[in-house]
Motif scaffolding. Structure first.
Motif, PDB file in Angstrom:
ATOM      1  N   ASP A 141       0.829  -1.206   0.000  1.00 46.24           N
ATOM      2  CA  ASP A 141       0.000   0.000   0.000  1.00 46.24           C
ATOM      3  C   ASP A 141       0.863   1.256   0.000  1.00 46.24           C
ATOM      4  OD1 ASP A 141      -2.203   1.831   0.421  1.00 46.24           O
ATOM      5  OD2 ASP A 141      -1.662   1.835   2.539  1.00 46.24           O
ATOM      6  N   GLY A 142       1.919   1.253   0.811  1.00 45.33           N
ATOM      7  CA  GLY A 142       2.786   2.418   0.882  1.00 45.33           C
ATOM      8  C   GLY A 142       3.476   2.705  -0.438  1.00 45.33           C
ATOM      9  N   PHE A 143       3.947   1.655  -1.086  1.00 46.02           N
ATOM     10  CA  PHE A 143       4.607   1.840  -2.383  1.00 46.02           C
ATOM     11  C   PHE A 143       3.620   2.337  -3.431  1.00 46.02           C
ATOM     12  CE2 PHE A 143       5.622   0.299  -6.622  1.00 46.02           C
ATOM     13  CZ  PHE A 143       6.911   0.785  -6.789  1.00 46.02           C
ATOM     14  N   GLU A 144       2.481   1.655  -3.545  1.00 39.02           N
ATOM     15  CA  GLU A 144       1.517   2.039  -4.588  1.00 39.02           C
ATOM     16  C   GLU A 144       0.970   3.441  -4.355  1.00 39.02           C
ATOM     17  OE1 GLU A 144      -0.074  -2.316  -6.055  1.00 39.02           O
ATOM     18  OE2 GLU A 144      -1.256  -1.245  -4.544  1.00 39.02           O
ATOM     19  N   SER A 145       0.775   3.831  -3.095  1.00 37.44           N
ATOM     20  CA  SER A 145       0.313   5.182  -2.796  1.00 37.44           C
ATOM     21  C   SER A 145       1.346   6.219  -3.202  1.00 37.44           C
ATOM     22  CB  SER A 145      -0.013   5.316  -1.304  1.00 37.44           C
ATOM     23  OG  SER A 145      -1.059   4.454  -0.928  1.00 37.44           O
ATOM     24  N   SER A 146       2.629   5.908  -2.941  1.00 37.67           N
ATOM     25  CA  SER A 146       3.688   6.858  -3.285  1.00 37.67           C
ATOM     26  C   SER A 146       3.827   7.010  -4.802  1.00 37.67           C
ATOM     27  CB  SER A 146       5.021   6.419  -2.675  1.00 37.67           C
ATOM     28  OG  SER A 146       5.519   5.247  -3.301  1.00 37.67           O
ATOM     29  N   ILE A 147       3.658   5.912  -5.534  1.00 39.06           N
ATOM     30  CA  ILE A 147       3.752   5.963  -6.998  1.00 39.06           C
ATOM     31  C   ILE A 147       2.584   6.752  -7.583  1.00 39.06           C
ATOM     32  CG2 ILE A 147       3.643   4.565  -9.093  1.00 39.06           C
ATOM     33  CD1 ILE A 147       6.340   4.477  -7.719  1.00 39.06           C
ATOM     34  N   ASP A 148       1.399   6.540  -7.007  1.00 41.31           N
ATOM     35  CA  ASP A 148       0.200   7.186  -7.542  1.00 41.31           C
ATOM     36  C   ASP A 148      -0.019   8.584  -6.987  1.00 41.31           C
ATOM     37  OD1 ASP A 148      -0.261   4.850  -8.931  1.00 41.31           O
ATOM     38  OD2 ASP A 148      -1.605   4.017  -7.412  1.00 41.31           O
ATOM     39  N   GLY A 149       0.796   8.972  -5.991  1.00 45.03           N
ATOM     40  CA  GLY A 149       0.632  10.285  -5.372  1.00 45.03           C
ATOM     41  C   GLY A 149      -0.619  10.397  -4.527  1.00 45.03           C
ATOM     42  N   GLU A 150      -1.065   9.271  -3.960  1.00 42.44           N
ATOM     43  CA  GLU A 150      -2.289   9.261  -3.158  1.00 42.44           C
ATOM     44  C   GLU A 150      -1.972   9.204  -1.669  1.00 42.44           C
ATOM     45  OE1 GLU A 150      -4.453   5.896  -4.491  1.00 42.44           O
ATOM     46  OE2 GLU A 150      -4.916   6.734  -6.464  1.00 42.44           O
ATOM     47  N   GLU A 151      -2.963   9.520  -0.854  1.00 39.76           N
ATOM     48  CA  GLU A 151      -2.821   9.407   0.590  1.00 39.76           C
ATOM     49  C   GLU A 151      -2.735   7.932   0.983  1.00 39.76           C
ATOM     50  OE1 GLU A 151      -2.739  11.678   3.106  1.00 39.76           O
ATOM     51  OE2 GLU A 151      -2.649  13.336   1.695  1.00 39.76           O
ATOM     52  N   LEU A 152      -1.963   7.642   2.050  1.00 39.09           N
ATOM     53  CA  LEU A 152      -1.899   6.276   2.546  1.00 39.09           C
ATOM     54  C   LEU A 152      -3.263   5.837   3.057  1.00 39.09           C
ATOM     55  CD1 LEU A 152       1.454   6.326   4.574  1.00 39.09           C
ATOM     56  CD2 LEU A 152       0.984   4.953   2.557  1.00 39.09           C
ATOM     57  N   ALA A 153      -3.634   4.601   2.731  1.00 38.63           N
ATOM     58  CA  ALA A 153      -4.916   4.082   3.202  1.00 38.63           C
ATOM     59  C   ALA A 153      -4.890   3.843   4.709  1.00 38.63           C
ATOM     60  CB  ALA A 153      -5.246   2.778   2.467  1.00 38.63           C
ATOM     61  N   ALA A 154      -3.726   3.451   5.233  1.00 37.77           N
ATOM     62  CA  ALA A 154      -3.603   3.148   6.663  1.00 37.77           C
ATOM     63  C   ALA A 154      -3.061   4.355   7.412  1.00 37.77           C
ATOM     64  CB  ALA A 154      -2.693   1.940   6.856  1.00 37.77           C
ATOM     65  N   SER A 155      -3.656   4.641   8.558  1.00 36.36           N
ATOM     66  CA  SER A 155      -3.233   5.795   9.354  1.00 36.36           C
ATOM     67  C   SER A 155      -2.062   5.491  10.274  1.00 36.36           C
ATOM     68  CB  SER A 155      -4.409   6.295  10.203  1.00 36.36           C
ATOM     69  OG  SER A 155      -4.844   5.275  11.090  1.00 36.36           O
ATOM     70  N   ASN A 156      -1.641   4.216  10.322  1.00 38.18           N
ATOM     71  CA  ASN A 156      -0.557   3.843  11.237  1.00 38.18           C
ATOM     72  C   ASN A 156       0.825   3.978  10.596  1.00 38.18           C
ATOM     73  OD1 ASN A 156      -0.747   1.734   9.441  1.00 38.18           O
ATOM     74  ND2 ASN A 156      -0.638   0.107  10.973  1.00 38.18           N
ATOM     75  N   MET A 157       0.881   4.552   9.364  1.00 34.47           N
ATOM     76  CA  MET A 157       2.158   4.741   8.689  1.00 34.47           C
ATOM     77  C   MET A 157       2.284   6.198   8.248  1.00 34.47           C
ATOM     78  SD  MET A 157       2.456   1.302   6.313  1.00 34.47           S
ATOM     79  CE  MET A 157       1.003   1.697   5.327  1.00 34.47           C
ATOM     80  N   LYS A 158       3.512   6.575   7.907  1.00 32.38           N
ATOM     81  CA  LYS A 158       3.764   7.945   7.447  1.00 32.38           C
ATOM     82  C   LYS A 158       4.657   7.893   6.221  1.00 32.38           C
ATOM     83  CE  LYS A 158       6.554  10.795   9.779  1.00 32.38           C
ATOM     84  NZ  LYS A 158       7.004  11.710  10.843  1.00 32.38           N
ATOM     85  N   PHE A 159       4.275   8.685   5.201  1.00 31.07           N
ATOM     86  CA  PHE A 159       5.088   8.805   3.995  1.00 31.07           C
ATOM     87  C   PHE A 159       5.798  10.148   4.016  1.00 31.07           C
ATOM     88  CE2 PHE A 159       5.515  10.393  -0.397  1.00 31.07           C
ATOM     89  CZ  PHE A 159       6.384   9.424  -0.895  1.00 31.07           C
ATOM     90  N   VAL A 160       7.101  10.142   3.760  1.00 34.83           N
ATOM     91  CA  VAL A 160       7.883  11.371   3.697  1.00 34.83           C
ATOM     92  C   VAL A 160       8.499  11.451   2.306  1.00 34.83           C
ATOM     93  CG1 VAL A 160       9.769  12.710   4.694  1.00 34.83           C
ATOM     94  CG2 VAL A 160       8.403  11.216   6.165  1.00 34.83           C
ATOM     95  N   PRO A 161       8.155  12.470   1.527  1.00 37.48           N
ATOM     96  CA  PRO A 161       8.641  12.543   0.151  1.00 37.48           C
ATOM     97  C   PRO A 161      10.136  12.803   0.057  1.00 37.48           C
ATOM     98  CG  PRO A 161       7.497  14.560   0.736  1.00 37.48           C
ATOM     99  CD  PRO A 161       7.302  13.605   1.879  1.00 37.48           C
ATOM    100  N   ALA A 162      10.671  12.661  -1.150  1.00 35.36           N
ATOM    101  CA  ALA A 162      12.090  12.903  -1.379  1.00 35.36           C
ATOM    102  C   ALA A 162      12.416  14.376  -1.173  1.00 35.36           C
ATOM    103  CB  ALA A 162      12.464  12.481  -2.804  1.00 35.36           C
ATOM    104  N   ALA A 163      13.687  14.655  -0.895  1.00 35.05           N
ATOM    105  CA  ALA A 163      14.125  16.031  -0.712  1.00 35.05           C
ATOM    106  C   ALA A 163      13.826  16.837  -1.969  1.00 35.05           C
ATOM    107  CB  ALA A 163      15.626  16.057  -0.412  1.00 35.05           C
ATOM    108  N   GLY A 164      13.223  17.994  -1.774  1.00 34.94           N
ATOM    109  CA  GLY A 164      12.908  18.849  -2.913  1.00 34.94           C
ATOM    110  C   GLY A 164      11.509  18.681  -3.441  1.00 34.94           C
ATOM    111  N   ASP A 165      10.810  17.590  -3.053  1.00 36.46           N
ATOM    112  CA  ASP A 165       9.438  17.385  -3.535  1.00 36.46           C
ATOM    113  C   ASP A 165       8.455  18.239  -2.722  1.00 36.46           C
ATOM    114  OD1 ASP A 165      10.453  15.618  -5.274  1.00 36.46           O
ATOM    115  OD2 ASP A 165       9.449  13.836  -4.492  1.00 36.46           O
TER     116      ASP A 165
END
Length: 632
Positions: free
Chosen positions: A608-632
C-alpha cells in the motif's frame, strides 16, 4: 495473506503460557514438515495484560508475518487487573478476544474459552454481530472446565491446542511427542488427557470452514530458533568465552542464553550492578586476552558510552549487542522499533571508530555476529550488533546445516612472545603498542596481552604516544587519530572482498527500488514479490553494514533505479538520513515509508505504501507515514 497457509494466533494474559504454547505449536508444525514463522506481542508486565503470538505455517519458506490471521484461540486474561481500574484499562479478561477482531480475516475461526469469558461479557463486545458481518466461525468451548477435570486450569492452553487440532484436522502425534519430551509423571499424563478430551469435544462440533493446513516434508533436518539464539551461537562459535551484562528487555535473551551455555565451553558469565560495569568488565576481559562481549537495550546502552569510547581509544576489541526497543527513555519496553541507529552509530564523545552490523533475520544474526568478532579482533576495534525486539522474539525454522561452520578461537592481531621480542620497543623497555605506522603497512598495530614477556605498555583513555604515555603533541594526535579512523577504510575493503552483508532481491532490471535495513528486510522482500505480481517493476536492497557504510554497493544499486522508497520502523527516517549523509547526491531519489506504533510492518502495508507513493495518493492506513524525497 495468501492461500494454502495457516496463520494461527493464540491470545491471553501474560502468565497464561501463551509464549510456551505457541512455541510448541510452531515446533510441532515444523516437525510435521511445514515452514514456520512466529510473531510475538506482549505488554511490559510480569503477569496479566493482553499478549498474543502468531504462528504462520506454509509449505514453503516463510519470510515474515502475514497480513492478519485466520484462526484465533482466545484464552482470555486470567491475571486481569482489579475491576476498579477498568476506567483506565477496560475489561482485561476480554481483551484477548475483542482486541484481536480487527486482524481476523473473513471466514476465519474464532475459538474462545467460555469457561473464563462468561456469556454476558461476550454479548457486551457484540461478538455475534462482528461474526455475522465477517463470516467468522465462532466456537465457544469450556477449555477451562476440560483442564480442571484433570487437575489444574492452567492446562487450558493444552485444551486449546487439542481443539485447534481437531478443527483444522491436524494429527496430534507431534503434540503428544512434545508433551512426552517436556513433561513426566502425573503432569505428562494429565496434559495428554486434556489434549485428547479437547480434541474429541471439538471434533464433534464439525466446523465447516475454508482454512487448509498444507502438507509438506523437509529434505533435511530443521531447527527452530530466535535471533537471540543465533547471535549467541555465532558468538560461541567465534570463540567468545566471556560475557557480562545487566538484564534489560529485549537484550536479556542473549545474555541468558550465553550464560546458560558458556560453562560448557569453559567460559564465564557475570551479571553486574549496571551497564557501565558490564561494558567495562567485558573490556577488561578482552584486554586480558579473552574474546568478550556485553550488551543492553536503549537506555542501558547509553550508559555504555564511556567504556565504548575507552575501547575505541585503547583499540581494545570488544563486541557489544544493542537490542532496540521503542523509546525515548523507558518508552515501550516490549515493542519493536528501529530508532536507536543514530544512538549506536554516534554514542560516545569525539570522533567514533567502530563497526556496526544490523542483521535482518536469524541466518544473518549468526553470520554477522561471527563477522563482528572477526573484525573486532583482527582490527582492534569495537563491533556492535544492532537488532530489535522483533528479531529477538520471533522464531523461524532453518536447516541445521546452516550452523555447520568451523569454530574460530583465533585471538586476532595478538603477537606471540617470540614476535614481541622482534617488535618495536621504547628505550625504556616498553612495547610500542600504538605505532603511528605499523611495520606491515596496515593501520593495525599488533598488541600484546598482560603476562607476555616484554609486552608491557600503558593503556589509557587519554590520547597517547606509541608506548601508551599521555601525549598532547599535535603531530602525534593527527597520526593516531588518522590511523584509528583509517581502519574503517581497511574494514570496508575487507568486507567487500570477503563478507559484504547486503542482500539483493527481485529482478535486476526493475525500475523502482525498496531500500531497507534490519528486521523489516524480509517483509519488504515478500512485498516485492506481490508488487511484481501486481504489474509493478520493483526490486529491493537490504543493507546490514551500517558502519563502515557500503558506499559503492548502495551507489550502484541507486543508480539502477528511478527512485527508491526507504522502509524503516522509526519516526525520523534514521537510515534514510544515514544514506543521504553518505550519498547526498541521491537525496532526490529517496522517499520514506515509516511505521512507529509498536508493531512491525505487514507485507500488505508496504504494498500500500509503495503504490500510494507511486500514484501520489494518501496512505490508506493511518498507522504509517510517507515522507517525500528532498525537494518534492
Amino acid at each position: 495473506m495468501t492461500d494454502n497457509e495457516l496463520i494461527w494466533r493464540i491470545a491471553g494474559g501474560s502468565g497464561d503460557g501463551i509464549d510456551s504454547t505457541s512455541q510448541n505449536f510452531a515446533k510441532a508444525l515444523m516437525r510435521s514438515g511445514l515452514h514456520v514463522f512466529t510473531h510475538r506481542h506482549y505488554p511490559s508486565r510480569i503477569r496479566g495484560g493482553h499478549t498474543y503470538v502468531e504462528v504462520r505455517a506454509k509449505d514453503e519458506p516463510v519470510q515474515s508475518r502475514g497480513d492478519g490471521y485466520n484462526f484465533l484461540l482466545a484464552l482470555g486474561d486470567s491475571f486481569a487487573r482489579n475491576p476498579q481500574e477498568e476506567a483506565y484499562y477496560g475489561k482485561e479478561e476480554l481483551k484477548p478476544l475483542y482486541e484481536n477482531f480487527d486482524d481476523l480475516r473473513e471466514g476465519g475461526v474464532l475459538l474462545y474459552d467460555e469457561g473464563l469469558l462468561d456469556e454476558e461479557d461476550v454479548e457486551e463486545i457484540e461478538l455475534e454481530e462482528a461474526a455475522e458481518e465477517n463470516g467468522w466461525h465462532v466456537v465457544p468451548m469450556d477449555l477451562r472446565g476440560i483442564a480442571k477435570e484433570h487437575g489444574r486450569e492452567i492446562m487450558r492452553n493444552t485444551a486449546g491446542i487439542g481443539a485447534t487440532a481437531a478443527i483444522l484436522d491436524i494429527d496430534t502425534a507431534e503434540f503428544e511427542q512434545l508433551i512426552e519430551q517436556n513433561m513426566s509423571g502425573d503432569m505428562q499424563e494429565a496434559n495428554l488427557n486434556v489434549l485428547h478430551d479437547a480434541y474429541e469435544a471439538a471434533a464433534e462440533l464439525d466446523i465447516d470452514h475454508d482454512i487448509e493446513v498444507p502438507d509438506n516434508s523437509h529434505d533435511e533436518e530443521q531447527v527452530i530458533l530466535s535471533g537471540s539464539n543465533a547471535i549467541s551461537y555465532g558468538a560461541l562459535d567465534e570463540g567468545c568465552r566471556f560475557i557480562s551484562g545487566y538484564p534489560m528487555t529485549p537484550w536479556t535473551d542473549v545474555f541468558t542464553i550465553m550464560s546458560q551455555h558458556l560453562p560448557e565451553f569453559g567460559g564465564i558469565s557475570e551479571q553486574v550492578e549496571d551497564e557501565i560495569a558490564a561494558a567495562a568488565l567485558a573490556l577488561g576481559a578482552s584486554h586480558a586476552g579473552v574474546k568478550a562481549m556485553s550488551g543492553s537495550s536503549g537506555g542501558g546502552f547509553a550508559l555504555m558510552s564511556e567504556p565504548l569510547g575507552l575501547a575505541e581509544m585503547t583499540e581494545t576489541p570488544i563486541v557489544l549487542v544493542e537490542a532496540m526497543r521503542a523509546g525515548p527513555s523507558t518508552g515501550m519496553p516490549t515493542k519493536p522499533e528501529q530508532a536507536d541507529l543514530e544512538h549506536v552509530l554516534y554514542t560516545s564523545q569525539g570522533d567514533s571508530a567502530r563497526v556496526v552490523f544490523a542483521p535482518a533475520n536469524i541466518r544473518e544474526c549468526y553470520t554477522q555476529t561471527r563477522s563482528a568478532f572477526r573484525i573486532a579482533y583482527e582490527y582492534q576495534i569495537p563491533a556492535i550488533v544492532v537488532y530489535d525486539q522483533k528479531i529477538q522474539g520471533e522464531l523461524r525454522n532453518l536447516p541445521a546445516s546452516h550452523f555447520d561452520e568451523e569454530p574460530n578461537a583465533d585471538p586476532g592481531s595478538v603477537l606471540t612472545e617470540e614476535e614481541i621480542q622482534e617488535a618495536a620497543h621504547h628505550p625504556s623497555g616498553k612495547f610500542q603498542r600504538f605505532l603511528h605506522e605499523p611495520e606491515d603497512g596496515s593501520n593495525v598495530s599488533p598488541r600484546s596481552v598482560p603476562g607476555q614477556k616484554d609486552g608491557r605498555y600503558l593503556a589509557t583513555g587519554n590520547e597517547h604516544n606509541p608506548s601508551g604515555h599521555i601525549s598532547e603533541d599535535p603531530d602525534n594526535r593527527i597520526a593516531q587519530m588518522n590511523r584509528r579512523l583509517n581502519k574503517l577504510d581497511d574494514i570496508r575493503a575487507d568486507l567487500d572482498e570477503n563478507a559484504a552483508h547486503q542482500t539483493y532481491y527481485g529482478p535486476e532490471d526493475a525500475d523502482h527500488g525498496l531500500l531497507v535495513w534490519g528486521s523489516q528486510q524480509d517483509t519488504v522482500f515478500e512485498a516485492v514479490d506481490r508488487l511484481n505480481e501486481n504489474g509493478h517493476s520493483v526490486k529491493a536492497l537490504g543493507v546490514s553494514d551500517m558502519m563502515p557504510y557500503p558506499v559503492e554497493e548502495v551507489s550502484e544499486w541507486l543508480e539502477s533505479v528511478d527512485e527508491a522508497l526507504v522502509v524503516e520502523m522509526n519516526a525520523t527516517a534514521q537510515f534514510r538520513g544515514l544514506t543521504q549523509k553518505e550519498l547526498g547526491r541521491y537525496g532526490e531519489k529517496l522517499s520514506s515509508l515509516l511505521k512507529y506504533n509498536g508493531n512491525p510492518f505487514e507485507p500488505a502495508e508496504i504494498v500500500d505504501g509503495f503504490e500510494s507513493s507511486i500514484d501520489g495518493e494518501e496512505l490508506a492506513a493511518s498507522n504509517m507515514k510517507f515522507v517525500p524525497a528532498a525537494g518534492d
